[in-house]
Design a protein around this motif. Sequence first.
Motif, mmCIF file in Angstrom:
data_model
loop_
_atom_site.group_PDB
_atom_site.id
_atom_site.type_symbol
_atom_site.label_atom_id
_atom_site.label_comp_id
_atom_site.label_asym_id
_atom_site.label_seq_id
_atom_site.Cartn_x
_atom_site.Cartn_y
_atom_site.Cartn_z
ATOM 1 N N GLU A 290 0.823 -1.196 -0.256
ATOM 2 C CA GLU A 290 0.108 0.104 -0.148
ATOM 3 C C GLU A 290 0.804 1.155 0.001
ATOM 4 O OE1 GLU A 290 -3.514 -0.078 0.252
ATOM 5 O OE2 GLU A 290 -3.707 -2.335 1.078
ATOM 6 N N ASP A 337 -3.820 -4.622 -10.110
ATOM 7 C CA ASP A 337 -3.370 -3.352 -9.624
ATOM 8 C C ASP A 337 -2.765 -2.591 -10.788
ATOM 9 O OD1 ASP A 337 -4.049 -2.014 -6.856
ATOM 10 O OD2 ASP A 337 -2.371 -0.983 -7.856
ATOM 11 N N HIS A 375 -6.980 -2.083 -6.295
ATOM 12 C CA HIS A 375 -7.155 -2.748 -5.162
ATOM 13 C C HIS A 375 -6.905 -1.894 -3.823
ATOM 14 C CE1 HIS A 375 -6.473 -7.022 -6.540
ATOM 15 N NE2 HIS A 375 -5.728 -6.349 -7.363
ATOM 16 N N ASN A 482 -13.666 -10.447 -4.090
ATOM 17 C CA ASN A 482 -12.463 -11.157 -3.855
ATOM 18 C C ASN A 482 -13.026 -12.569 -3.099
ATOM 19 O OD1 ASN A 482 -9.913 -8.908 -2.686
ATOM 20 N ND2 ASN A 482 -10.657 -9.658 -4.677
ATOM 21 N N TYR A 571 -4.015 2.002 9.116
ATOM 22 C CA TYR A 571 -5.322 2.089 8.831
ATOM 23 C C TYR A 571 -6.358 0.789 9.183
ATOM 24 C CZ TYR A 571 -5.412 -1.191 4.621
ATOM 25 O OH TYR A 571 -5.259 -2.160 3.721
ATOM 26 N N GLU A 670 -10.152 -0.407 3.986
ATOM 27 C CA GLU A 670 -9.520 -1.551 3.331
ATOM 28 C C GLU A 670 -10.582 -2.204 2.130
ATOM 29 O OE1 GLU A 670 -7.392 -3.857 3.607
ATOM 30 O OE2 GLU A 670 -7.376 -4.353 5.421
ATOM 31 N N ALA A 671 -9.809 -2.124 0.970
ATOM 32 C CA ALA A 671 -10.684 -2.480 -0.060
ATOM 33 C C ALA A 671 -11.434 -3.860 -0.158
ATOM 34 C CB ALA A 671 -9.451 -2.482 -1.357
ATOM 35 N N SER A 672 -11.168 -4.894 0.272
ATOM 36 C CA SER A 672 -11.673 -5.891 0.497
ATOM 37 C C SER A 672 -11.374 -6.539 1.748
ATOM 38 C CB SER A 672 -11.586 -6.914 -0.607
ATOM 39 O OG SER A 672 -11.970 -8.246 -0.423
ATOM 40 N N GLY A 673 -10.086 -7.095 1.753
ATOM 41 C CA GLY A 673 -9.558 -8.082 2.846
ATOM 42 C C GLY A 673 -9.859 -9.290 2.433
#
Length: 833
Positions: A290, A337, A375, A482, A571, A670-673
Amino acid sequence: SNANNSKVKRASAPTIDVRSGMDVESLKQAITEHLFYQQGRNIVNTSLNDLYMAVSHTVHDRLLQHEHKTMNAVFDNNNVRLVSYMSAEFLMGPQLGVNLIDLNIMAEMEQAVQELGFSLNTIMAQEEEPGLGNGGLGRLAACYIDSMASQQIPAIGYGIRYEFGIFDQVIRDGWQVEITDKWLRNGNPWESARPELAVNVKFGGHTESYLDSNEYLRYRWKPDYMVTGIPYDTPIMGYKVPSCNFLRLWKSEAEESFDFSSFNQGDYYKAVEYKVKSENISKVLYPNDEMLGGKKLRLKQQYFFVSCSLQDMMNIHLRFDGKPQDFHKRWAIQLNDTHPSVAVAELMRILVDEYHVDWDVAWHTTCSTCSYTNHTLLPEALEKWPVGLFAYLIPRVLEIIFEINYRFLKEVSSRFPGDNGKLSRMSIIDESGEKFVRMANLACVGCCAINGVAELHTELLKQQILHDWVEMFPERFHNVTNGVTPRRFVVLSNPGLSNLIIESIGDKWPGKLDELRKLEPFADDAAFREKFRSVKLENKKILAALIKERTGVVVNPSSMFDVQVKRIHEYKRQHLSVLHIIALYLRIKQNPDIDIVPRTFIFGGKAAPGYFSAKLIIKLINSVGDVVNNDPDVKDRLKVVFFPDFNVTNAQLIYPAADLSEQISTAGKEASGTGNMKFSMNGALTIGTLDGANVEIREEVGNDNFFLFGLTAAQVEDAKRNGYNPHFIYDNNEELRNVISMINSGRFSNGDTNLFKPITDNLLWHDPFMLMADFSLYIACQDLVAETWKNTAEWNRMAILNVARMGKFSSDRSIQDYCEKIWKVKPFNIRKA
Ligand code: NTF
């Protein structure tokens, strides 16, 4: 025929097939032969590693047979569209176990190894995992190539064969120390070098124009030097299907035949320097998660693997007798990405400069080939490169980007006349100060599909960073939530749970995860709940022993295992969990006889080596652990463990042993985790915010079976707009004040009141991730978790329902989504081909 008459007894022993036999005798023979002919050892004098190599080569032989058949079937069929999954990271994890599962020979291999006098678990533990990724993004790529093979989607994963993967983490005096990951030191039995497929990549130099034989104006690139890419292939077997794809990773080497004048002039040192420079490209994975690097070598890595891969794909396409401009009919490229997004310009360069395809035709081909997955929403992760660096390293590619941009901006002005803000925001070149190439913009211009990785993430992408692009190209946007592979993360990692599920609902679920729904009724079956509980307890005992071995801390397997494992990042808020631990500790100190649920807090994760705050959070966790674990008042009711070197191998032991999964990022960050999914599949309950895929997990498992807390993404944005004041919250919450004071008092730092000040000051005066705002909600929710834990039957009922309702989060479903919405490819059944 005789073969059909089962009553006929065989007179002789079954024939042994050393290369492809799946029976115990063939496997034994194959292992013994590999041990001798590849490792030069006998069963009686073998080392564990030699044995691991022999077993793995035995498995690899069988994979190659499948790979060979798959590729023959694919290449015999002119109408197959293949997927090219391009990713700078593939966090593969150990290969032996999953391959045995995919080939369906786990039991046979166990017996074979046992009859040779060894244990398969010990041999599997010998494997050094290829850690060619940082975290979720790289692990997702690995899950996706697994699922593509299992769904029989012909595909190649393209990436970099880093000599050193993600560093190994050790903890010294509570601090993270990074150690080089020498994963290749004992050999890699899973890969085959394919030097005959090597390609060259240009760097540096200048460009010039010329007139071709038809008097067309053309450009050519006169590079300073070239680097050779050597592909290394690893077979990727499908689960209980005959299809086998492969992962093709590029190693950089010096182009020996390149006209190297220094060498000719006798400057031997310079010649060697060029060799070193070339080999450096694939030397090491950048350990930033990140965070954009901005390093020259990183851009070289990106261009190197993208150019190698596209040349390789073009070679394959031409071998099918395809025309260059029909490249998109053969290939669907997924850009993981923006790291490989220079592919948009490189494919244009190959088509226009090398195959003389007209620009407009080439552009149509390129856009129809490429798709882009975003992502992250974090601004510091959006890649941009100084224009000067591009000009210096890959001058022709930059010219092509300028041309793409010129044509694109003309289109923007005609669609949105007079909107200069839009023009400057959408330009591939950032001209607001020093000039940069914006890689996300390049990807958005040149890709026919753009997707986020969870519903919330895709919505926020559309509202925030990609808003202009939605207005311009609404049809390009998709969501693909995801998923993770249940083969690795349930079948292999959690055999106890897998066997229990198989006893109850059969064995179709690992390849068809929706089948797990059939478990739902068992949630109300007390006998089943008891078996489920005892599987979990056994897994916790295994982890407890490992914790003892790795950290020296003794933990109680019947306490609640409260786990947060993921990269360390502000984050993600590992420190919010630390505040909770200290609050519990304070409650005990204030009232030593308090009735409190025994908990073991387990943390794991690496911090980027240059990320000071993240490294300080690791130190804080260890320091709090030192105090809490050794305070007699606590009476072992709380334990805090930092499990060192979180990687795929360790993860496989941690997820199955978790009771509570911490998914507590600031909403909207958090985009997905994907760890969140692995925990639930293994029967942990989640405490989490409405962030990333948590939202969908809660939707699936039901609100009652998920511990929700915290501000929503919209509330976080509102609070920021209205002037968020963390200190005000602190002033009005006594428990929070006591927690922060305890840190500042030096209690966890041998009296040093400055050590953790950067953390507490940041929380009090800035708190960009809103820990203060969520603190009291988090504590209240954790109290509810503790209450629920006291009711074992209820807890296990909820946990079983979590397992039963995780079908959506199989990466098989994600791959089906990509196939239908984005790639437009169908499974290719090699048996029917
Ligand atoms: C990560 N992104 C996200 O932070 C995770 O939420 C997500 O689950 C994974 O991707 C996989 O989609 C990155 O690592 C990166 F590079 F984009 F910052």
